[in-house]
Design a protein around this motif. Structure first.
Motif, PDB file in Angstrom:
ATOM      1  N   SER A   1      10.027  -1.689   0.880  1.00  0.00           N
ATOM      2  CA  SER A   1       9.862  -2.196   2.241  1.00  0.00           C
ATOM      3  C   SER A   1      10.806  -1.435   3.162  1.00  0.00           C
ATOM      4  O   SER A   1      11.710  -0.720   2.700  1.00  0.00           O
ATOM      5  N   LEU A   2      10.629  -1.583   4.487  1.00  0.00           N
ATOM      6  CA  LEU A   2      11.527  -0.903   5.425  1.00  0.00           C
ATOM      7  C   LEU A   2      12.973  -1.343   5.224  1.00  0.00           C
ATOM      8  O   LEU A   2      13.893  -0.524   5.275  1.00  0.00           O
ATOM      9  N   GLY A   3      13.182  -2.635   4.984  1.00  0.00           N
ATOM     10  CA  GLY A   3      14.538  -3.116   4.764  1.00  0.00           C
ATOM     11  C   GLY A   3      15.159  -2.519   3.522  1.00  0.00           C
ATOM     12  O   GLY A   3      16.346  -2.163   3.507  1.00  0.00           O
ATOM     13  N   MET A   4      14.371  -2.380   2.452  1.00  0.00           N
ATOM     14  CA  MET A   4      14.867  -1.767   1.217  1.00  0.00           C
ATOM     15  C   MET A   4      15.190  -0.298   1.433  1.00  0.00           C
ATOM     16  O   MET A   4      16.173   0.221   0.892  1.00  0.00           O
ATOM     17  N   LYS A   5      14.356   0.393   2.234  1.00  0.00           N
ATOM     18  CA  LYS A   5      14.622   1.805   2.512  1.00  0.00           C
ATOM     19  C   LYS A   5      15.944   1.973   3.266  1.00  0.00           C
ATOM     20  O   LYS A   5      16.727   2.886   2.979  1.00  0.00           O
ATOM     21  N   GLN A   6      16.183   1.095   4.236  1.00  0.00           N
ATOM     22  CA  GLN A   6      17.436   1.161   4.977  1.00  0.00           C
ATOM     23  C   GLN A   6      18.622   0.878   4.058  1.00  0.00           C
ATOM     24  O   GLN A   6      19.663   1.530   4.137  1.00  0.00           O
ATOM     25  N   ARG A   7      18.454  -0.085   3.165  1.00  0.00           N
ATOM     26  CA  ARG A   7      19.551  -0.418   2.251  1.00  0.00           C
ATOM     27  C   ARG A   7      19.806   0.712   1.259  1.00  0.00           C
ATOM     28  O   ARG A   7      20.955   0.975   0.890  1.00  0.00           O
ATOM     29  N   LEU A   8      18.741   1.398   0.839  1.00  0.00           N
ATOM     30  CA  LEU A   8      18.937   2.541  -0.054  1.00  0.00           C
ATOM     31  C   LEU A   8      19.702   3.650   0.667  1.00  0.00           C
ATOM     32  O   LEU A   8      20.560   4.319   0.068  1.00  0.00           O
ATOM     33  N   ALA A   9      19.399   3.855   1.942  1.00  0.00           N
ATOM     34  CA  ALA A   9      20.122   4.868   2.719  1.00  0.00           C
ATOM     35  C   ALA A   9      21.605   4.509   2.819  1.00  0.00           C
ATOM     36  O   ALA A   9      22.480   5.388   2.756  1.00  0.00           O
ATOM     37  N   ILE A  10      21.900   3.236   2.979  1.00  0.00           N
ATOM     38  CA  ILE A  10      23.306   2.815   3.034  1.00  0.00           C
ATOM     39  C   ILE A  10      23.947   2.984   1.660  1.00  0.00           C
ATOM     40  O   ILE A  10      25.113   3.384   1.552  1.00  0.00           O
ATOM     41  N   ALA A  11      23.194   2.720   0.599  1.00  0.00           N
ATOM     42  CA  ALA A  11      23.713   2.956  -0.751  1.00  0.00           C
ATOM     43  C   ALA A  11      24.080   4.425  -0.935  1.00  0.00           C
ATOM     44  O   ALA A  11      25.116   4.758  -1.523  1.00  0.00           O
ATOM     45  N   ALA A  12      23.222   5.315  -0.424  1.00  0.00           N
ATOM     46  CA  ALA A  12      23.507   6.748  -0.512  1.00  0.00           C
ATOM     47  C   ALA A  12      24.794   7.095   0.222  1.00  0.00           C
ATOM     48  O   ALA A  12      25.571   7.952  -0.219  1.00  0.00           O
ATOM     49  N   ALA A  13      25.030   6.414   1.345  1.00  0.00           N
ATOM     50  CA  ALA A  13      26.252   6.665   2.114  1.00  0.00           C
ATOM     51  C   ALA A  13      27.486   6.137   1.406  1.00  0.00           C
ATOM     52  O   ALA A  13      28.604   6.518   1.751  1.00  0.00           O
ATOM     53  N   LEU A  14      27.284   5.265   0.401  1.00  0.00           N
ATOM     54  CA  LEU A  14      28.414   4.637  -0.282  1.00  0.00           C
ATOM     55  C   LEU A  14      28.642   5.182  -1.688  1.00  0.00           C
ATOM     56  O   LEU A  14      29.385   4.597  -2.466  1.00  0.00           O
TER      57      LEU A  14
END
Length: 300
Positions: free
Chosen positions: A129-142
């Protein structure tokens, strides 16, 4: 900092200060210079004039050192659609020359857990979902330890559930001491999560500081609904309130430094009957409109 594209000044003399440990909401209408500013901060765009520091490192000389401690999400996540979230993070981590291969799986697992995606780690990105995609991007940043997280419109296009997911995640990161710079058009998000704001208008930073400090610069309004408007207005005037106005059974005034409890007690002693007594403080939207002259998108 200043950035000029051709004959157009995208950012003009910006002096931005993000306090350590704050959640800084970076606000402004579309085209006001927010994304260009973020790109300059991250070394993606070279300023036409001026300079800046990131995490105490002068840029661009300290670019490599500083950016290793900075995570970012700029203009939406970009991953390989056919790969799983886990596989995408593995590729990103392997591309980082400073990452330790021996701890890669542990760090990836920790990042996925941090954003609540461990159960969907093996799901293909295109099925997120869009929310999951955004959270994955934040995971990548972390994937590496971060002192600063820069998020450009992290809730853009999300439904209310996705917006709440990202909001809670940002809140948990801030609680752990990570400084967060978040660009957003959504009033509800800024009010609920940010401690400080900066407001852009036509390439200029027109205000910045804590939300409470900036709201305190706006004039509050006392509103009294009463069947005794004349006596009520007399009481307010005698007690030094400014801008006393009567409109039918509604009396308004600027309370200044007079305490609300002292005003209500004086009205009661004078026998003024009250249907409503309220002091309304300017909202963040009121502040935004006063600074930019434009409305603010509000979404829960």
């Amino acid at each position: 900092m200043t950035k000029v594209f051709g004959s157009q000044s995208a950012v003009d003399g910006l002096d931005m200060r993000v306090p350590t440990g704050s959640v800084y909401g970076f606000l402004g209408p579309n085209g006001s210079g927010k994304t260009t500013t973020i790109r300059m901060l991250l070394g993606l765009v070279t300023p036409t004039a001026g300079d800046h520091d990131v995490l105490g490192h002068h840029m661009p000389d300290g670019l490599t050192t500083a950016l290793h401690r900075v995570g970012s999400l700029i203009e939406g996540p970009a991953f390989h659609a056919h790969l799983s979230g886990l596989a995408n993070l593995r590729r990103l981590d392997a591309a980082d020359a400073r990452s330790d291969a021996a701890t890669s799986e542990q760090r990836i697992d920790s990042a996925l857990d941090r954003v609540g995606l461990k159960p969907a780690a093996n799901k293909r990105f295109r099925a997120y979902s869009l929310g999951m995609k955004q959270r994955l991007a934040i995971a990548a940043a972390l994937l590496a330890p971060r002192d600063l997280l820069v998020l450009d419109e992290p809730t853009n296009g999300l439904d209310p559930q996705g917006t709440r997911e990202v909001r809670h995640l940002v809140g948990s990161l801030a609680a752990d001491g990570i400084t967060v710079l978040i660009s957003s058009h959504l009033l509800a998000e800024i009010q609920q999560i940010c401690s400080h704001i900066g407001v852009m208008r036509a390439g200029r930073l027109v205000a910045q500081g804590s939300i409470e400090e900036l709201r305190s610069t706006q004039t509050a309004q006392l509103t009294v609904h009463t069947p005794d408007p004349g006596p009520a207005a007399d009481v307010l005037t005698r007690h030094g309130l400014d801008q006393v106005r009567v409109d039918g059974e509604i009396v308004t005034a600027a309370p200044g430094d007079v305490l609300p409890e002292d005003i209500s007690a004086a009205l009661a002693r004078a026998g003024v009957r009250l249907r409503r007594f309220a002091i309304d403080r300017p909202s963040l939207e009121d502040l935004y409109v006063s600074l930019t002259g434009e409305g603010f998108e509000v979404r829960g």
